[in-house]
Design an enzyme around this catalytic site. Structure first.
Site, mmCIF file in Angstrom:
data_model
loop_
_atom_site.group_PDB
_atom_site.id
_atom_site.type_symbol
_atom_site.label_atom_id
_atom_site.label_comp_id
_atom_site.label_asym_id
_atom_site.label_seq_id
_atom_site.Cartn_x
_atom_site.Cartn_y
_atom_site.Cartn_z
ATOM 1 N N GLY A 384 24.014 25.702 40.832
ATOM 2 C CA GLY A 384 25.318 25.391 40.252
ATOM 3 C C GLY A 384 25.568 23.905 40.269
ATOM 4 N N SER A 386 25.459 21.571 37.923
ATOM 5 C CA SER A 386 25.843 20.829 36.717
ATOM 6 C C SER A 386 27.331 20.524 36.643
ATOM 7 C CB SER A 386 25.421 21.617 35.468
ATOM 8 O OG SER A 386 26.090 22.870 35.423
ATOM 9 N N GLY A 388 31.454 20.922 38.998
ATOM 10 C CA GLY A 388 32.216 21.333 40.173
ATOM 11 C C GLY A 388 31.634 20.867 41.490
ATOM 12 N N TYR A 528 34.572 39.749 44.556
ATOM 13 C CA TYR A 528 34.068 38.424 44.948
ATOM 14 C C TYR A 528 33.869 38.329 46.460
ATOM 15 C CZ TYR A 528 34.159 33.337 45.660
ATOM 16 O OH TYR A 528 33.876 32.051 46.040
#
Length: 663
Positions: A384, A386, A388, A528
């Site tokens: 992840g 790319s 945030g 989640y």
């Protein structure tokens, strides 16, 4: 009057030289050639008169301390008092080095003093010469010493024996107690004796409030004296007539027990005190063989070893927690009578010792806490990466000199991030992969290992979050499958692919970005939170299996972060969140400190409250569930999506109070 001093660069030696310089005469100091600069620095710091301090080149391990024949002829007959302080005062030193310094060095010093025709040989011994004698050890006792198995105790005893058997020169022996820093300045040169427990007290202070009562050990009586008392006493006794052939205990006549000493330093460092102390003699009824058997159990050995390593306490010091010897010091008291020289109470200067340690000697001051020190030229994989949290972390890691590998699905955004970091000098590599696809995970692992050879740090950051109540999920079972597939199985697949290489090298760090929701059990995040909780549970199990093989796991229960992942829930635009850069700070902390878990105080409080008062916590969660409805995206209400959603004052107030929790 002239003096000769060995060990002038040592802690006691430097203060003794300063004391002797207050009298008339020259002070000759033995020093190795490679220690000239060290002595010069000490002389400058201590304010010595360079005209009265004369350096004599030599080496304690050589015959007559390596002093040349020419120097012997020059100094012969000029020295009245020969002070021998050079020795190893270190419980952790090996037996061979202690023997060379303490025994062979003392013999060489005696031979040198005789060659110089010195009048009196002043030997700085130690209460260690008594070994572990059971009872009161007098100043005229020597052969009665017991428990000399430890190399330090044995070499201090045998070196004193050399002086006692010496007939070529007059001698006086000084046995200081456990020497600590200066009672007026707190100055100390190394961590020794009670200082070994300062790190433990500091960690207690960080974890618990000072008023928290603690359980501790009473222990034996430990004899502590400040260096200024030792030096003042030695100087006074050395210049007093008719005391040759005597031994003097420079000790505290009223020593405190170990528990009292630790509590004194706990007060000085504002750490919790051991209100209830257990006397170790309570366990004397247990046979030694049984105690030894329990202590040698592998889990006990590993646990004790871990604690000693974390608190930086040498194992050899544990035997002194039940120190059995008391010291009679009547000879020293008679010699010091009328001088005003006496041992100050520890309570009066303990704070100075603590303050000096915390400013100058605390091991944490010398730990490399920079990200560069941890990741420079190391391979760090961030999923992840790319946008945030992943992108912000990758930027920090690349800037610190790591070989940074970023992974994401979207090629354009991923390569743009890579190129921007490369433009600033970062060694960054980008690989596209769908981590919800197990075959793609395997392909990624194979490619990374082929091109980089290894992975030192894996940051499992890529994740999927779904905010939807269970009642709206009856016909959306795929929500649970999708979150579990990426958040749990995808992360686990990468770990399992990279773990064999880490185990083989006995080095590796896995960082899993979890959620505060796992601790708070946030409503509407069942899919989640369950997927993140699964990875948390797996990591805890893996820690037990792999920590002994050099593999470290860190779980970060991340609070709410303003990233594209939370964008569909418009209400989050008005509630407190972390920025990606602030979240990256937590990841960086994990890389540097390698803790098992990083969590906010609120997350930990929520977890504890749920464990202690589950019904009360259920009421809080139920209230939050009613207060924060499903978003338009979760309901599939396209009409509402086009309108502006403004949270109520109650929602904003509740979210601000519970900052960072997913609602």
């Amino acid at each position: 009057m002239s003096y000769f001093v060995t060990g002038a660069t040592g802690f006691i030696g430097r203060f003794l030289v300063s004391k002797l310089l207050k009298r008339k005469g020259t002070v000759y100091v033995l020093v190795r050639k490679d220690s000239h600069k060290k002595l010069e620095a000490i002389a400058k710091k201590m304010g010595w008169d360079s005209k009265r301090v004369v350096l004599v080149d030599g080496d304690m391990t050589e015959a007559k301390c390596g002093v040349s024949a020419a120097q012997l002829r020059t100094l012969s007959g000029k020295v009245k008092h020969f002070f021998h302080l050079a020795a190893i005062y270190d419980l952790t030193a090996n037996a061979e080095s202690q023997r060379a310094a303490n025994i062979d060095g003392t013999q060489n010093a005696l031979d040198l003093a005789v060659a110089l025709k010195a009048e009196v040989f002043h030997h700085t011994s130690s209460i260690a010469a008594a070994g572990l004698y059971q009872g009161v050890f007098r100043e005229d006792m020597f052969d009665e010493a017991e428990g000399l198995d430890d190399p330090y105790l044995r070499t201090k005893h045998e070196s004193e024996g050399l002086v006692r058997r010496e007939t070529r020169i007059k001698w006086r022996i000084y046995r200081p107690g456990m020497v600590v820093g200066h009672s007026q300045t707190g100055e100390m040169d190394k961590i020794d004796g009670p200082y070994y427990f300062f790190t433990f007290l500091k960690k207690l202070r960080e974890m618990l409030p000072p008023w928290m009562p603690m359980l501790g050990l009473e222990g034996g009586r430990i004899n502590i004296v400040p260096v200024d008392f030792v030096v003042d006493a030695m100087d006074h006794i050395a210049h007093k007539p008719r005391l040759d052939g005597h031994c003097f205990h420079l000790t505290d006549p009223e020593p405190m027990r170990v528990g009292e000493v630790l509590n004194t330093f706990a007060r000085a460092g504002h750490s919790p005190e051991m209100t209830m102390r257990i006397d170790a003699r309570m366990f004397a009824f247990i046979p030694g063989s049984v105690r030894g058997m329990v202590g040698n159990l592998p889990p006990v050995r590993r646990f004790v070893g871990m604690l000693l390593r974390d608190f930086k306490i040498p194992k050899s010091t544990l035997k002194f927690l039940t120190y059995p010897t008391r010291f009679d010091n009547r000879e020293a008291e008679r010699a010091l009578k009328g001088s005003g020289i006496q041992v100050p109470p520890l309570e009066g200067y303990a704070w100075r010792l603590w303050d000096y340690w915390e400013r100058h000697l605390d091991p944490d001051l010398f730990v490399d806490r920079t990200l560069k020190g941890k990741v420079r030229n190391k391979v760090v994989v961030i999923t992840g990466g790319s946008s945030g949290i992943g992108l912000a972390t990758a930027q920090r890691v690349a800037e610190a000199g790591a070989i940074t590998v970023i992974v994401a699905r979207g090629e354009a955004e991923l390569f743009k991030a890579r190129d921007e970091m490369r433009a600033t000098g970062g060694k960054v590599f980008a690989y596209t992969a769908d981590l919800a696809d197990m075959d793609d995970c395997d392909r990624l692992v194979k490619t990374v290992l082929e091109e980089h050879g290894k992975v030192d740090v894996l940051v499992n950051n890529a994740g999927r979050s779904i905010r939807r109540s269970i009642e709206l999920s009856y016909d959306r079972f795929h929500d649970f499958e999708r979150t579990m597939q990426l958040n749990y199985f995808g992360s686990l697949r990468l770990i399992m692919g990279l773990m064999p290489g880490m185990v083989q090298r006995r080095k590796g760090h896995i960082i899993n970005i979890s959620s505060i929701g796992v601790l708070a059990n946030s409503p509407r995040f069942s899919a989640y939170v369950a997927s993140k909780a699964a990875l948390d549970a797996w990591s805890r199990c893996a820690q037990g299996e792999l920590s002994g093989k050099g593999i470290c796991f860190t779980t970060i229960n991340m609070p709410l972060v303003k990233t594209p992942m939370i964008a569909p829930t418009k209400m989050y635009d008005s509630v407190p969140t972390l920025t990606p850069e602030e979240a990256a700070d937590l990841v960086v902390k994990g890389i540097i400190e390698r803790p098992s878990r990083i969590a906010t105080r609120l997350g930990i409080t929520a977890s504890v409250l749920n464990a202690l008062a589950p019904k009360a916590y259920e009421v809080i969660m139920s209230t939050a569930f009613e207060l924060f409805p499903d978003s338009a995206a979760a309901r599939g209400d396209k009409q509402a999506l086009r309108g502006e959603v403004k949270p109520s004052n109650e929602q904003i107030a509740f979210a601000s109070l519970m900052r960072g929790v997913h609602w």
